[in-house]
Design a protein around this motif. Structure first.
Motif, PDB file in Angstrom:
ATOM      1  N   PRO A 157      30.111  -8.773 -63.156  1.00  0.00           N
ATOM      2  CA  PRO A 157      30.898  -9.502 -62.169  1.00  0.00           C
ATOM      3  C   PRO A 157      30.510 -10.984 -62.091  1.00  0.00           C
ATOM      4  N   LYS A 158      31.368 -11.752 -61.442  1.00  0.00           N
ATOM      5  CA  LYS A 158      31.079 -13.172 -61.240  1.00  0.00           C
ATOM      6  C   LYS A 158      29.803 -13.307 -60.408  1.00  0.00           C
ATOM      7  N   HIS A 159      29.000 -14.299 -60.686  1.00  0.00           N
ATOM      8  CA  HIS A 159      27.722 -14.545 -60.016  1.00  0.00           C
ATOM      9  C   HIS A 159      26.715 -13.416 -60.235  1.00  0.00           C
ATOM     10  N   ASN A 160      26.973 -12.579 -61.232  1.00  0.00           N
ATOM     11  CA  ASN A 160      25.988 -11.602 -61.704  1.00  0.00           C
ATOM     12  C   ASN A 160      25.507 -10.642 -60.640  1.00  0.00           C
ATOM     13  N   TYR A 161      24.249 -10.782 -60.202  1.00  0.00           N
ATOM     14  CA  TYR A 161      23.618  -9.748 -59.387  1.00  0.00           C
ATOM     15  C   TYR A 161      23.966  -9.944 -57.915  1.00  0.00           C
ATOM     16  N   PRO A 162      24.320  -8.844 -57.224  1.00  0.00           N
ATOM     17  CA  PRO A 162      24.693  -8.962 -55.819  1.00  0.00           C
ATOM     18  C   PRO A 162      23.515  -9.386 -54.948  1.00  0.00           C
ATOM     19  N   GLN A 163      22.307  -8.959 -55.308  1.00  0.00           N
ATOM     20  CA  GLN A 163      21.108  -9.345 -54.566  1.00  0.00           C
ATOM     21  C   GLN A 163      20.088  -9.845 -55.567  1.00  0.00           C
ATOM     22  N   PRO A 164      19.042 -10.520 -55.078  1.00  0.00           N
ATOM     23  CA  PRO A 164      17.973 -10.912 -56.000  1.00  0.00           C
ATOM     24  C   PRO A 164      17.336  -9.680 -56.602  1.00  0.00           C
ATOM     25  N   LEU A 165      16.831  -9.826 -57.820  1.00  0.00           N
ATOM     26  CA  LEU A 165      16.133  -8.689 -58.398  1.00  0.00           C
ATOM     27  C   LEU A 165      14.671  -9.043 -58.561  1.00  0.00           C
ATOM     28  N   VAL A 166      13.850  -8.039 -58.665  1.00  0.00           N
ATOM     29  CA  VAL A 166      12.425  -8.273 -58.802  1.00  0.00           C
ATOM     30  C   VAL A 166      11.930  -7.448 -59.981  1.00  0.00           C
ATOM     31  N   VAL A 167      10.989  -8.030 -60.711  1.00  0.00           N
ATOM     32  CA  VAL A 167      10.473  -7.373 -61.903  1.00  0.00           C
ATOM     33  C   VAL A 167       9.330  -6.464 -61.501  1.00  0.00           C
ATOM     34  N   THR A 168       9.429  -5.202 -61.894  1.00  0.00           N
ATOM     35  CA  THR A 168       8.381  -4.263 -61.509  1.00  0.00           C
ATOM     36  C   THR A 168       7.673  -3.662 -62.713  1.00  0.00           C
ATOM     37  N   GLY A 169       8.171  -3.907 -63.916  1.00  0.00           N
ATOM     38  CA  GLY A 169       7.535  -3.283 -65.084  1.00  0.00           C
ATOM     39  C   GLY A 169       7.695  -4.181 -66.293  1.00  0.00           C
ATOM     40  N   ASP A 170       7.531  -3.613 -67.464  1.00  0.00           N
ATOM     41  CA  ASP A 170       7.692  -4.381 -68.687  1.00  0.00           C
ATOM     42  C   ASP A 170       9.046  -4.075 -69.314  1.00  0.00           C
ATOM     43  N   PRO A 171       9.596  -5.053 -70.056  1.00  0.00           N
ATOM     44  CA  PRO A 171      10.985  -4.896 -70.492  1.00  0.00           C
ATOM     45  C   PRO A 171      11.228  -3.776 -71.496  1.00  0.00           C
ATOM     46  N   TYR A 172      10.233  -3.406 -72.308  1.00  0.00           N
ATOM     47  CA  TYR A 172      10.562  -2.524 -73.439  1.00  0.00           C
ATOM     48  C   TYR A 172       9.796  -1.206 -73.421  1.00  0.00           C
ATOM     49  N   ASP A 173       9.365  -0.739 -72.245  1.00  0.00           N
ATOM     50  CA  ASP A 173       8.582   0.497 -72.201  1.00  0.00           C
ATOM     51  C   ASP A 173       9.471   1.729 -72.291  1.00  0.00           C
ATOM     52  N   TYR A 174      10.109   1.893 -73.456  1.00  0.00           N
ATOM     53  CA  TYR A 174      11.051   3.012 -73.570  1.00  0.00           C
ATOM     54  C   TYR A 174      10.356   4.355 -73.585  1.00  0.00           C
ATOM     55  N   SER A 175       9.053   4.373 -73.896  1.00  0.00           N
ATOM     56  CA  SER A 175       8.351   5.648 -73.935  1.00  0.00           C
ATOM     57  C   SER A 175       7.999   6.139 -72.531  1.00  0.00           C
ATOM     58  N   LEU A 176       7.992   5.240 -71.552  1.00  0.00           N
ATOM     59  CA  LEU A 176       7.626   5.621 -70.190  1.00  0.00           C
ATOM     60  C   LEU A 176       8.904   5.836 -69.382  1.00  0.00           C
ATOM     61  N   THR A 177       9.164   7.077 -69.006  1.00  0.00           N
ATOM     62  CA  THR A 177      10.433   7.355 -68.328  1.00  0.00           C
ATOM     63  C   THR A 177      10.352   7.102 -66.828  1.00  0.00           C
ATOM     64  N   ASP A 178       9.147   6.956 -66.280  1.00  0.00           N
ATOM     65  CA  ASP A 178       9.042   6.834 -64.826  1.00  0.00           C
ATOM     66  C   ASP A 178       8.911   5.400 -64.359  1.00  0.00           C
ATOM     67  N   THR A 179       9.135   4.415 -65.234  1.00  0.00           N
ATOM     68  CA  THR A 179       9.049   3.021 -64.777  1.00  0.00           C
ATOM     69  C   THR A 179      10.401   2.346 -64.964  1.00  0.00           C
ATOM     70  N   GLU A 180      10.591   1.286 -64.191  1.00  0.00           N
ATOM     71  CA  GLU A 180      11.773   0.454 -64.342  1.00  0.00           C
ATOM     72  C   GLU A 180      11.295  -0.947 -64.694  1.00  0.00           C
ATOM     73  N   TYR A 181      12.146  -1.678 -65.427  1.00  0.00           N
ATOM     74  CA  TYR A 181      11.821  -3.087 -65.694  1.00  0.00           C
ATOM     75  C   TYR A 181      12.123  -3.923 -64.459  1.00  0.00           C
ATOM     76  N   VAL A 182      13.316  -3.726 -63.895  1.00  0.00           N
ATOM     77  CA  VAL A 182      13.723  -4.538 -62.742  1.00  0.00           C
ATOM     78  C   VAL A 182      14.317  -3.640 -61.670  1.00  0.00           C
ATOM     79  N   GLU A 183      14.259  -4.122 -60.433  1.00  0.00           N
ATOM     80  CA  GLU A 183      14.918  -3.437 -59.325  1.00  0.00           C
ATOM     81  C   GLU A 183      15.626  -4.469 -58.483  1.00  0.00           C
ATOM     82  N   LEU A 184      16.722  -4.048 -57.865  1.00  0.00           N
ATOM     83  CA  LEU A 184      17.399  -4.934 -56.918  1.00  0.00           C
ATOM     84  C   LEU A 184      16.636  -4.890 -55.607  1.00  0.00           C
ATOM     85  N   VAL A 185      16.480  -6.047 -54.991  1.00  0.00           N
ATOM     86  CA  VAL A 185      15.793  -6.102 -53.713  1.00  0.00           C
ATOM     87  C   VAL A 185      16.821  -6.413 -52.643  1.00  0.00           C
TER      88      VAL A 185
END
Lengths: 200, 617
Positions: free
Chosen positions: B582-610
């Motif tokens: 969508p226009k202006h991308n993310y509806p809320q600010p996002l925060v980084v909680t993990g690393d971008p490429y941890d595909y082996s770890l299923t219980d982490t996220e790279y980013v979350e909306l705050v």
């Protein structure tokens, strides 16, 4: 890579930083300095050209005239700095006065280089490497001074209309930094053209 | 909302460009007549060219916000400007970084198509010895335009990826300077028009490198070519400056430099080069312009100049320029491999640093283009070593890619096929690099078709394959639809083998001694057989590209609707946003909680909306 969850609470996320005016001005400042970095590559390349082609020789120019325009331009930077300080103190009249002096000195510099030195130099642009280098280096620099004068005139006009305050006067700061940059370039160009080496 | 053809920015821009050209011609002519000098075509055309670019920018409306600012009137903030919907928004000034990215992308594809078509014309001429289809002057002009138009296309492509992706990947609403962003894109359009119009002014016979003294005496087309490249240089500088500022200032909270998606590193490194070095090609072309206009003695030895100086200034940009193309391409490879191998990117920090390493070492290698030019002897060996040094950070990337693939669960989707194709095509380009960077072999191979083969491998492996991969991969974020899988596979399986045949053929005739840029060659059968292979393969490459273009257009209109996280990526634009973004991308600010490429770890996220604190809804 190991997981190190970032402590989110240490970063305030209540307001998106873009909406913050101070953040905006810092971003603008970075943009301006990046532009200056980019532009300085042009002047660096011109200096390279000058030393590559002329080496330890320099064009024969009127020394006193070079000294006069240099003094005029350096003095203009002094008044530019005073103008910016006056603006941040909230003294609009002081800002206008000092900016006007800067504009006049900048214009005198242009008249001195393009109006006098270009006319009385005893070689033309087509006379060998020295003509090419002298007219191109002073020409590129004069073009920047000219744009600086236009920039300052716009800032002068808008300040007169009361658009800037002591806290928020980003265009004034931008014009001042640009002006000092153009001045700094001349500090390199003046010795490269007038002082270093033996006259041809 | 206005209607009618004049409401389309592009149309207004082109009309104003024509008017600007006439105004420039008029100004020069009036001044010359006033001083009693009579009409002269060359200065009139040069000033007309620059005025035409300014005219275009006024016509399209890229100046309007700044004019308002300069006059002290309030300008509408870029994010609040109302924009037309549908396809029309791509044809006028928009301040939305995703629209601008797509505009860049469309111009990229058009420029690559055009540049490739020029190549196919002169390739057809090379099928047989002697001259059959076109004249020598046309051949030379096409050679030069093929080079420059394709280069412009690749520069635009890097900007397309950077503009569309960087704000999305770092969690920003838009670029740091949206107006400047639109300005930089639209400046490229009159520049392309000027470069192409050189054909109408008699062409030029120097090739894209425009070496003096030849370029001082070439036809008038030379000046339009110079003017177009100078204008395009400013487009490139301003666009790159914007990306650097965006990366440094607009990242989401928690996204430290080493937690950025790897593409952002590539875009940052490439922008640092584009922002600075581009000034030197602009300057070197302007100096030749002045030499032609005012008789200045920069490069003509008869007037105190030195043609070697031009080569120094020119290659100081034009060598790093190839890193401007390949760094975004490499970054796409590094970004996509973990998604499709389901593994972390091997050696993230090393890959990030290798991008900067290539960018910085790239500034120190330019004179390897000049081993045979007659430059100072003592410069040769140092430049050989710096050139070979580039292989180190590039090798780091290759080891990272193979390390990422190693024991991965590879999914052979269309983007992944193009990524793998890019790796093997670039491998050939990379391995032939040191051969050309070493002085003794370069003395033999300089200016031969071997160089052409090497260069096309690096450009296709480093840019064209990754670009096509990126278009397939991010297409749902643009249109909300997927590109056709079948057509994508057909494109790939035509493109890869024919491209191999083309460049290996070029290297072979090069080793036999065939010079580049010549329109005619000996009637020896070794040459002609290989040239027929190269030309046929070249047409197949063109066919693959046409299929790709058809796929883009068809899928944009009636492709399969893409829902959700199509590629199961951890990247924020796929995790958090619908298709299309969508226009202006993310509806809320996002925060980084993990690393971008941890595909082996299923219980982490790279980013979350705050959720926004204090928001009531």
């Amino acid at each position: 890579m190991s997981v190190q969850p970032y402590p989110a609470e240490t970063h305030p996320v209540d307001a998106h930083p873009v909406e913050n005016l101070r953040h905006r001005e810092r971003t603008n400042r970075l943009g301006l300095w990046l532009f200056i970095l980019s532009d300085s590559f042009v002047f660096g390349a011109l200096l390279f050209t000058r030393f590559y082609l002329l080496g330890n020789n320099r064009p024969e120019l009127i020394q006193w005239l070079g000294l006069v325009v240099t003094v005029v331009l350096l003095a203009s930077s002094f008044f530019m700095n005073r103008a910016e300080v006056q603006m941040s103190l909230g003294n609009r009249q002081g800002f206008l006065r000092n900016t006007l002096v800067t504009i006049v000195l900048g214009s005198l510099f242009l008249i001195g280089v393009v109006g006098v030195e270009w006319q009385v130099a005893h070689f033309g642009p087509a006379d060998g490497a020295q003509g090419a280098i002298f007219y191109t280096m002073t020409g590129f620099h004069a073009f920047h001074v000219f744009t600086g004068v236009i920039f300052l005139s716009l800032v002068y006009r808008n300040a007169k209309k009361g658009l800037y305050s002591a806290e928020h006067h980003w265009p004034v700061e931008a014009a001042a930094v640009y002006w000092h940059f153009v001045d700094l370039v001349w500090i390199f160009f003046y010795p490269a053209l007038y002082l270093i080496g033996t006259a041809l | 909302m206005k209607t009618g053809i004049l409401s389309i920015g592009l149309v207004r821009g082109l009309l104003f460009q024509a008017a600007g050209f006439l105004a420039g011609v008029a100004v020069v002519t009036v001044i010359r007549l006033a001083f009693g000098m009579g009409f002269s075509a060359e200065p009139a055309i040069v000033l007309g060219a620059f005025f035409s670019a300014i005219g275009f920018m006024i016509g399209v409306g890229a100046f309007s916000g700044w004019f308002a600012n300069a006059l002290g009137k309030p300008a509408i903030p870029p994010e609040e400007v109302e924009e037309p919907s549908g396809f029309k928004r791509y044809l006028g000034v928009s301040y939305d970084h995703k629209v601008i990215g797509v505009q860049y992308g469309m111009l990229t594809i058009a420029a690559l198509f055009l540049g490739g078509s020029f190549a196919l014309i002169f390739r057809s001429e090379l099928v047989a010895p002697g001259m059959q289809l076109i004249g020598l002057q046309q051949f030379n002009t096409l050679i030069g335009l093929h080079g420059m138009v394709a280069i412009v296309g690749m520069l635009l492509g890097g900007a397309a990826l950077g503009n569309f992706l960087v704000p999305l990947l770092i969690g920003a609403k838009d670029m740091a300077f949206p107006r400047l962003n639109a300005f930089a894109f639209w400046l490229a359009v009159p520049a392309v028009v000027l470069v192409l119009s050189s054909m109408a002014a008699g062409g030029f016979d120097t090739g894209w490198t425009a070496y003096p003294p030849l370029s001082i005496f070439a036809n008038m087309g030379m000046q339009l070519f110079f003017a177009g490249v100078v204008v395009f240089g400013w487009s490139s500088v301003l666009g790159a400056l914007n990306i650097v500022a965006t990366v440094l200032r607009m990242r989401a909270p928690g996204m430290s430099l080493f937690r950025m998606p790897i593409f952002v590193w590539g875009s940052l490194a490439t922008s640092i080069i584009a922002m600075t070095a581009t000034q030197l090609i602009g300057l070197s072309f302007q100096l030749v312009m002045f030499e032609r206009l005012f008789g200045m003695g920069f490069f003509n030895p008869a007037n105190g100049g030195n043609p070697i100086l031009f080569q120094h200034l020119f290659w100081f940009y034009s060598h790093p320029a190839v890193y401007i193309f390949v760094l975004p391409g490499f970054a796409v490879i590094s970004e996509l491999l973990p998604v499709f191998a389901r593994k972390p990117l091997f050696g993230y920090r090393w890959v990030a640093m290798s991008s900067l390493g290539i960018a910085l070492v790239g500034f120190l290698v330019w004179a390897h283009h000049m081993f045979t030019s007659g430059m100072e002897e003592y410069l040769r060996v140092p430049f050989m070593y710096t050139t070979l040094l580039v292989a180190v950070p590039t090798g780091v990337k290759f080891f990272s890619w193979t390390g990422t693939l190693w024991e991965g669960k590879i999914r052979f989707t269309v983007p992944m096929l193009f990524v793998l194709g890019a790796m093997n095509v670039f491998l050939l380009g990379g391995l032939t690099g040191p051969i050309l960077g070493t002085i003794p072999t370069d003395l033999h191979l300089h200016d031969s078709y071997f160089v052409v083969g090497h260069f096309h491998n690096t450009m296709f492996g480093g840019f064209v394959f990754p670009f096509i991969a990126a278009v397939h991969y991010w297409f749902p974020k643009i249109t909300g639809r997927k590109m056709s899988d079948l057509l994508g596979r057909i494109t790939f399986f035509i493109l890869l083998p024919s491209f191999w045949i083309q460049t290996l053929g070029q290297m072979q005739v090069g080793l036999l001694g065939m010079r580049r840029r010549v329109a005619d060659y000996d009637t020896l059968p070794e040459f002609q057989t290989t040239h027929i292979f190269i030309t046929v393969a070249g047409f197949l490459v063109g066919l693959a590209f046409v299929i790709f273009m058809y796929n883009v257009i068809r899928s944009a209109m009636k492709g399969e609707v893409a829902v959700g996280n199509v590629w199961e990526s951890r990247s924020p634009e796929w995790e958090l946003l619908p298709n299309p973004a969508p226009k202006h991308n993310y509806p809320q600010p996002l925060v980084v909680t993990g690393d971008p490429y941890d595909y082996s770890l299923t219980d982490t996220e790279y980013v979350e909306l705050v959720p926004v604190a204090g928001a009531t809804d």
